[in-house]
Scaffold this active site. Sequence first.
Site, PDB file in Angstrom:
ATOM      1  N   GLY A 241       0.754  -1.247   0.000  1.00  0.00           N
ATOM      2  CA  GLY A 241       0.000   0.000   0.000  1.00  0.00           C
ATOM      3  C   GLY A 241       0.776   1.283   0.000  1.00  0.00           C
ATOM      4  O   GLY A 241       0.178   2.359  -0.086  1.00  0.00           O
ATOM      5  N   GLU A 277       3.879  -6.657   1.590  1.00  0.00           N
ATOM      6  CA  GLU A 277       3.308  -7.037   0.298  1.00  0.00           C
ATOM      7  C   GLU A 277       3.314  -5.876  -0.687  1.00  0.00           C
ATOM      8  O   GLU A 277       2.272  -5.497  -1.217  1.00  0.00           O
ATOM      9  CB  GLU A 277       1.864  -7.524   0.489  1.00  0.00           C
ATOM     10  CG  GLU A 277       1.716  -8.675   1.454  1.00  0.00           C
ATOM     11  CD  GLU A 277       0.294  -9.207   1.553  1.00  0.00           C
ATOM     12  OE1 GLU A 277       0.126 -10.377   1.908  1.00  0.00           O
ATOM     13  OE2 GLU A 277      -0.657  -8.441   1.254  1.00  0.00           O
ATOM     14  N   ARG A 316      -5.948   3.702 -15.311  1.00  0.00           N
ATOM     15  CA  ARG A 316      -6.031   4.334 -13.984  1.00  0.00           C
ATOM     16  C   ARG A 316      -6.651   5.738 -13.995  1.00  0.00           C
ATOM     17  O   ARG A 316      -7.474   6.049 -13.139  1.00  0.00           O
ATOM     18  CB  ARG A 316      -4.661   4.354 -13.299  1.00  0.00           C
ATOM     19  CG  ARG A 316      -4.073   2.938 -13.090  1.00  0.00           C
ATOM     20  CD  ARG A 316      -2.832   2.946 -12.209  1.00  0.00           C
ATOM     21  NE  ARG A 316      -3.130   3.334 -10.857  1.00  0.00           N
ATOM     22  CZ  ARG A 316      -2.950   4.524 -10.367  1.00  0.00           C
ATOM     23  NH1 ARG A 316      -2.355   5.467 -11.092  1.00  0.00           N
ATOM     24  NH2 ARG A 316      -3.301   4.804  -9.134  1.00  0.00           N
ATOM     25  N   CYS A 348     -13.490   4.853 -28.170  1.00  0.00           N
ATOM     26  CA  CYS A 348     -14.803   5.495 -28.326  1.00  0.00           C
ATOM     27  C   CYS A 348     -15.525   5.669 -27.005  1.00  0.00           C
ATOM     28  O   CYS A 348     -16.549   5.026 -26.752  1.00  0.00           O
ATOM     29  CB  CYS A 348     -15.641   4.677 -29.296  1.00  0.00           C
ATOM     30  SG  CYS A 348     -14.843   4.592 -30.881  1.00  0.00           S
ATOM     31  N   TYR A 377      -0.230  -1.642 -12.107  1.00  0.00           N
ATOM     32  CA  TYR A 377      -1.666  -1.570 -12.384  1.00  0.00           C
ATOM     33  C   TYR A 377      -1.962  -0.864 -13.712  1.00  0.00           C
ATOM     34  O   TYR A 377      -2.985  -0.208 -13.846  1.00  0.00           O
ATOM     35  CB  TYR A 377      -2.407  -0.874 -11.226  1.00  0.00           C
ATOM     36  CG  TYR A 377      -2.124  -1.504  -9.885  1.00  0.00           C
ATOM     37  CD1 TYR A 377      -2.623  -2.772  -9.596  1.00  0.00           C
ATOM     38  CD2 TYR A 377      -1.327  -0.865  -8.942  1.00  0.00           C
ATOM     39  CE1 TYR A 377      -2.344  -3.369  -8.380  1.00  0.00           C
ATOM     40  CE2 TYR A 377      -1.047  -1.464  -7.724  1.00  0.00           C
ATOM     41  CZ  TYR A 377      -1.552  -2.712  -7.444  1.00  0.00           C
ATOM     42  OH  TYR A 377      -1.278  -3.308  -6.249  1.00  0.00           O
TER      43      TYR A 377
HETATM   44  N1  LLP Z   1      -1.678  -6.925  -0.593  1.00  0.00           N
HETATM   45  C1  LLP Z   1      -3.003  -6.971  -0.792  1.00  0.00           C
HETATM   46  C2  LLP Z   1      -3.816  -7.875   0.020  1.00  0.00           C
HETATM   47  C3  LLP Z   1      -3.596  -6.139  -1.755  1.00  0.00           C
HETATM   48  O1  LLP Z   1      -4.912  -6.177  -1.941  1.00  0.00           O
HETATM   49  C4  LLP Z   1      -2.784  -5.272  -2.530  1.00  0.00           C
HETATM   50  C5  LLP Z   1      -3.357  -4.418  -3.561  1.00  0.00           C
HETATM   51  C6  LLP Z   1      -1.394  -5.278  -2.304  1.00  0.00           C
HETATM   52  C7  LLP Z   1      -0.881  -6.113  -1.317  1.00  0.00           C
HETATM   53  C8  LLP Z   1      -0.445  -4.392  -3.046  1.00  0.00           C
HETATM   54  O2  LLP Z   1      -0.698  -3.046  -2.783  1.00  0.00           O
HETATM   55  P1  LLP Z   1       0.268  -1.900  -3.340  1.00  0.00           P
HETATM   56  O3  LLP Z   1       1.580  -1.993  -2.579  1.00  0.00           O
HETATM   57  O4  LLP Z   1       0.462  -2.127  -4.790  1.00  0.00           O
HETATM   58  O5  LLP Z   1      -0.455  -0.636  -3.055  1.00  0.00           O
HETATM   59  N2  LLP Z   1      -5.624  -0.959  -9.215  1.00  0.00           N
HETATM   60  C9  LLP Z   1      -5.406   0.013  -8.168  1.00  0.00           C
HETATM   61  C10 LLP Z   1      -4.706  -0.594  -6.984  1.00  0.00           C
HETATM   62  C11 LLP Z   1      -5.435  -1.782  -6.423  1.00  0.00           C
HETATM   63  C12 LLP Z   1      -4.682  -2.402  -5.274  1.00  0.00           C
HETATM   64  C13 LLP Z   1      -5.269  -3.701  -4.890  1.00  0.00           C
HETATM   65  N3  LLP Z   1      -4.614  -4.377  -3.816  1.00  0.00           N
HETATM   66  C14 LLP Z   1      -4.615   1.177  -8.749  1.00  0.00           C
HETATM   67  O6  LLP Z   1      -4.302   1.145  -9.928  1.00  0.00           O
HETATM   68  O7  LLP Z   1      -4.323   2.150  -8.045  1.00  0.00           O
END
Ligand code: LLP
Length: 421
Positions: A241, A277, A316, A348, A377
Site C-alpha cells: 500500500g 506485500e 487508472r 470510443c 496496475y
Molecule cells: N496486498 C493486498 C492484500 C492487496 O490487496 C494489494 C493491492 C497489495 C498487497 C499491493 O498493494 P500496493 O503496494 O500495490 O499498493 N488498481 C489500483 C490498486 C489496487 C490495489 C489492490 N490491492 C490502482 O491502480 O491504483
Amino acid sequence: EHCFSKSSDGFLQCENVKVQDIMESVERRPFYLYSKPQITRNVEAYKDALQGLNSIIGYAIKANNNLKILEHLRSLGCGAVLVSGNELRLALRAGFDPTKCIFNGNGKLLDDLVLAAQEGVFVNIDSEFDLENIVAASRIAGKKVNVLLRINPDVDPQVHAYVATGNKNSKFGIRNEKLQWFLDAVKAHPDELKLVGAHCHLGSTITKVDIFRDAAVLMVNYIDEIRAQGFEVDYLNIGGGLGIDYYHSGAVLPKPMNLIDTVRELVLSRNLNLIIEPGRSLIANTCCLVNRVTGVKTNGTKNFVVIDGSMAELIRPSLYDAYQHIELVSPPPPNAEVSTFDVVGPVCESADFLGKERELPTPAKGAGLVVHDAGAYCMSMASTYNLKMRPPEYWVEEDGSVAKIRHSETFEDHMRFFDGL
Ligand code: LLP
C-alpha cells in the site's frame, strides 16, 4: 537516482538511453518501457530498510505480472503475493519459492486453494466460508496449510474509495469482534490448519506512514491475544500500500525505510517475522507508457492531444481519476506554443483520457509522449477494448541495451479464440 531523466540537450532518457531513439528502433505502437536497474534499486531500498529483521518481501503480482520482471524480482530474493490460481501458477513458473508466497483474496476458489495447499504457500483466511474451503482443500491435497488471519483493523487509509480495503465495511478480511470464532475454528481443525500469523492490508497509494503504524499497533495486540490462547504465531503481515510521487511535485513522500522504521520496534518487541506485500512501490516508477501523437484538435474551449495509447493500455486515470505525469520525449522547437491540453486516446468513450488540463508545448504529429509511473496496475489492467490489443513491453538493461520482455498482442492472437468453433 531515478531511471527517467532529461539529457543536457532536453531529451527524456531511460538509464541514459534516449526514449526518442528507442521509439525509432521498435514497432510503431504504444509500448511500455521499463528500467531493469530501477527495479533492482527499488528492491534494494526495501532490503536496506529491512536490515536486522526476519522478513519476506512478498511482491504483489497483480501490480505487474510480466514473467521477465517476476523472474528478476525472484532473483533478487522476493517472494510473491497471489490472488488467483493463475497468479500462483505464474509465480511457480517464475521460480518463486512457495514458502515465500502468500495467497490472498476474499473469493479464493477451492481448486486454487488445493493448488496452494499442494505447493505449501501461506494462505490468508478471509471469511467463515473461506476457512471451510481451506479445510476442504487441505483434505484434498493431503497437506496441512499454514494460515494467517486477515484481520480488518478499521484504519482509514485516506485514499480513493476504490483502493481502500481495511475499513470496517470492506469486503476484505474479518472483523476483530469475530476473532474468537476464527481461533476456535482453527483449533477445531488441527490436522488441516496451522495458524502462523496475522495479516492486514489497509489500502493502496498510502502516503502517511502513521497509518501503517496505527494498524501495526492494533495487529500486535491481536497477536498478543492469539498467543495468549496457546497459538505459536510468528508472522505479522502488514500488507502493501505504500504510495509513490505520481505528481512529480518534488514533495517528500515516505520511502520504504520510513515505512519499516515505524513498525520495526513493534515487530522486534514481539519477536515476529515481518511480511510486507508491496506492489506499486516496487514497480510503478520503473516504467513509462510511450505513445505517439496522432494529432492535435480544439473543440469548444478544449484543446486535445490525441495519442495512440488509451484507456485500453492504461486505465487508472479513467477508473480512479488518477494523475499520472505526462511529458514529451523530445525538446519542443524554440517557438512552440504552450497550451493546456487534455491528453486522450482513440477509444470510443469520453472516459478515455490519460491526463486532463496539462500544460504542454503543442506537439507535432508523431511526437513521442510518455505517461509516467506506468509500471503498476497499468499493463496488468490493460484490455483489448476496441480491439486495440495489448502493447509490447521492453526494458533497458544495466549495459544500456534495450530488450523486448513481452510480445505485442496481435489480431491473429485474437482470431485464435475462434479456431475450430
Ligand atoms: N496486498 C493486498 C492484500 C492487496 O490487496 C494489494 C493491492 C497489495 C498487497 C499491493 O498493494 P500496493 O503496494 O500495490 O499498493 N488498481 C489500483 C490498486 C489496487 C490495489 C489492490 N490491492 C490502482 O491502480 O491504483
